[in-house]
Scaffold this active site. Structure first.
Site: not given
Lengths: 49, 547, 158
Positions: B225, B372-374, B221, B437-438
């Site tokens: 950041y 989300h993380f894209h 995590h 996903r994946r």
């Protein structure tokens, strides 16, 4: 009387130049978006088994 | 010092990092294109190449290589610019760091290409990759520590030369991110060196899966950041100067960075919410800590809007939103990162959902998470890095950002926005319906639910293809700025503080205090569940190579 | 350190919203028992086939417990046992799963049944199957070449 008027005039000018009311409105738009997203998925969670 | 250019020798060091970063963008982008095409169901990979091998390339090369190299290059340049040229010792350490990272990348890449490491970038045991893959990734981390050491040394030198003065804001921010990175990478280094490496070499037979995952996510995590903070650095310090405004508040910017240092790390359990072996009360504690790390982002949102509004009003913008039109939309150095900021709004909202304890059951390991993380790393962060490249690359190579390239930059950013809206939007929607996903293309035995996901996968392929065009455009821009743009001077924009009178409180420079609290929070969040995990460990897991 | 009045208003709103979220989640989790799957029981991953209840995968009626049925799944690359199962509508079921090899996911698409299955650990989730239909079970954690072929099916029938 004259003094008050003068004060008023300066006051409005200053407020217009440094006002952050647009910022406040913008962040609250962000905040409401976050709340709606969260509540939406929470209801999906409640609806499903 | 602020008007000074970054020294050419420091510039070369930073540029070396950027070359690797943009090669990674090319390779990883191609891998991403192949993935969305496969998942559309209309395309099969040639020559027996496996989907998951391509996926491993995509994750490692973009998630670890592009980001780490770009960030280290950017932070070294920012430190050199704001605290002065690196000493030759500092620069040498930086070069050793660069080569260590590069050798590590080459090792890991070789193992992935030989199909010896198709374990994705998260390499969850007991899937067992070749030992050289783990060694390669370790070298990337160790190299980044050396780069970080150069930044710490420069900071220390500046503080000694300027007693009682707060450090330059960009140096401060680079330092915070470096310190957070060092504390966080201890986790992944531990699992790799103590658990996975001896196990992959056959020195021990089994591995403790729960401990390994916990150490990975202790790192995983803060990793995100570590990607985000350099983008925030650009948003807080660079963007105001680009548009001709002042930094909204030096002190509040420092405070938000300190909050990120404290709360980015003790939150890894929110990636492990649905796994056995961890008491739910400890999960919930880390959920609370995760929510605390939202606060500095709320502060950042306010600061940015305030910067934009103050600037727009000073240009005569009136009414509630009149200032918005006054922003320099024709300047790619502003507009491309701005698209990233907008993307961070749904990205942040989705992130809060992901971290919401039992609500994670709705989205965990669905393609919602990929969507989300894209938005976070692959839009907010990456578009900001592109926006930084538009001026930093020519600044370091002694060239100019021309009008034509600026225009291409705007087109690039717009294409990204369009492509990502399709791809990430479809991923979020399909994820809520349960699409995983994946996973390669699958009809799941003709299941009715899986049929419903296919139109979304086609939308992802459309979006992904548009994104690939944007990547090609960006590579063209980078090559132009590095080698072909006309010679000249390009500004390194460093914003000045709005209230010069208000000096940042010196308490922000008290690293014994902040690192002390960081460690205490980590101990508080992890000690009991971690000991529990070791004491009540199941029999260990043997390695498997299932690809 | 100076903070603008509007920023204080914004942060108070933001923190209050986060607190409301946490309270809703906390009450639901700790008072109503809607915790994410967090079973603390362990198992020898090499003796799954001979360890109860995994020696008899499938649906089983149980007595004297808070739930009516136990639904046992064994995951291994690249299949679940059982490959298909029927559950009566409205049944309160404890879903129990483990793996014989690597980490797998256990997701019943379109429901809240979603948990990691890890070697050495048992994963559990209790729920009431209150909507009829066919539900796809799939592996949502990468486990190797056949990961996307790893499925099963639950039919909720009247």
């Amino acid at each position: 009387m004259a003094q008050t008027q003068l004060k008023n005039k300066t006051h409005t000018e200053v407020e217009d130049g440094s006002s952050l009311k647009g910022t406040l409105a913008s962040v609250f738009f962000v905040g409401i978006f976050i709340v709606l997203t969260w509540v939406g998925v929470y209801f999906l969670y409640l609806d499903r088994f | 010092m602020l008007s000074q250019k970054v020294d050419r020798r420091d510039g070369k060091l930073a540029m070396a990092h950027f070359y690797v970063a943009f090669i990674a963008l090319a390779i990883g982008g191609l891998a991403g294109l192949l993935q969305v095409l496969v998942r559309s169901g209309k395309f099969e990979l040639p020559a027996g190449i496996g989907y998951y091998q391509v996926l491993t390339v995509h994750g490692v090369v973009l998630g670890l290589v592009l980001t780490t190299f770009f960030i280290m290059g950017f932070q070294l340049a920012a430190t050199s610019k704001t605290s002065g040229t690196l000493t030759s010792k500092q620069r040498t350490i930086g070069w050793i760091g660069f080569w260590t990272m590069t050798i590590g990348t080459a090792l890991a890449a070789t193992m992935i290409l030989l199909n010896e490491a198709t374990v994705l970038y998260t390499f969850y045991a007991p899937l067992q990759a070749h030992a050289l893959y783990y060694i390669g990734l370790t070298l990337v981390i160790v190299g980044s520590w050396l780069d970080g050491a150069a930044i710490i040394m420069k900071y220390t030198e500046w503080r000694k030369a300027n007693p009682g003065q707060p450090s330059p804001l960009m140096t401060f921010m680079s330092l915070v991110n470096t310190l957070m990175w060092m504390v966080a990478t201890i986790g992944v280094a531990s699992t790799v060196l103590i658990q996975l490496l001896p196990w992959s070499l056959g020195l021990v037979e089994t591995v403790n899966v729960g401990v390994s995952r916990t150490l990975f996510w202790y790192f995983g995590h803060p990793l995100v950041y570590f990607w985000l903070l350099p983008a925030y650095m650009a948003w807080y310090v660079v963007i105001p100067k680009v548009i001709g405004a002042k930094v909204f508040s030096d002190s509040l910017a420092r405070m938000s960075f300190i909050l990120f240092l404290l709360f980015s790390i003790p939150v890894g359990f929110h990636h492990q919410l649905l796994e056995p072996g961890i008491d739910p009360a400890w999960k919930f504690l880390q959920v609370i800590l995760t929510f605390l790390v939202v606060i500095p982002s709320l502060m950042t949102a306010f600061s940015l809007f305030a910067t934009f509004e103050s600037f727009g009003r000073s240009k005569g913008g009136s009414g509630l939103f009149g200032w918005f039109k006054k922003l320099p939309w024709g300047d790619a150095r502003f507009t491309v990162p701005f698209i990233g900021m907008v993307a961070f709004i749904p990205a942040g909202a989705g992130g809060i959902v992901n971290a919401s304890h039992q609500m994670n059951q709705v989205v965990h390991n669905t393609i919602w998470v990929t969507g989300h993380f894209h938005l976070t790393v692959a839009t907010a962060v990456v578009l900001t890095f592109f926006g930084v490249s538009f001026w930093l690359v020519p600044h370091l190579t002694g060239r100019k950002l021309t009008k034509k390239i600026n225009k291409l930059g705007l087109i690039q950013g717009s294409l990204w926005a369009i492509g990502m809206t399709f791809m990430s939007g479809a991923m979020h929607a399909a994820g809520l319906l349960g699409a995983p996903r994946r996973s390669a293309y699958s009809e799941y035995g003709g299941a009715a639910q899986a049929i419903e996901w296919i139109p979304y996968q086609i939308a992802q392929a459309v979006g992904g293809s548009i994104l690939f065009i944007a990547i090609i455009l960006m590579l063209y821009i980078f090559i132009n700025l590095a080698f072909f743009a006309p010679k000249g001077e390009e500004e390194f924009p460093v914003g000045e503080v709005a209230h010069e009178a208000e000096k940042a409180p010196m308490v922000f420079e008290n690293w014994k205090l902040w690192l002390g609290i960081t460690v205490l929070l980590v101990l508080f969040a992890y000690t009991v569940p971690f000991i529990d995990m070791i004491q009540n460990a199941p029999p260990g897991a043997k390695g498997f190579k299932l690809w | 350190m100076h903070m603008h009045k509007f920023e204080k208003v914004w942060l108070i709103f933001g923190v209050a919203a986060l607190l409301v979220f946490l309270t809703v989640l906390g009450v639901s989790a700790f008072y109503l028992g809607n915790q994410p799957p967090s079973c603390l029981a362990t198992i020898d991953p090499e003796k799954v086939d001979t360890t109860a209840p995994f020696n008899e995968p499938g649906l089983k009626k149980v007595e004297g417990k808070d739930w009516d049925y136990e639904l046992v799944f064994v995951a291994q690359a690249f299949a679940y046992t059982p490959g298909e199962v029927e559950v009566p509508l409205g049944a309160k079921v404890k879903v129990i799963a483990t793996t014989k090899d690597v980490i797998h996911g256990f997701e019943v698409a379109g429901t809240n049944i979603n948990m990691m299955v890890e070697p050495g650990y048992i994963s559990e989730h209790v729920t009431v199957f209150d909507k009829p239909g066919e539900y796809l079970i799939l592996c949502n954690e990468y486990c190797g070449t056949g990961h996307h072929m790893m499925t099963s099916k639950i039919k909720v029938v009247e």
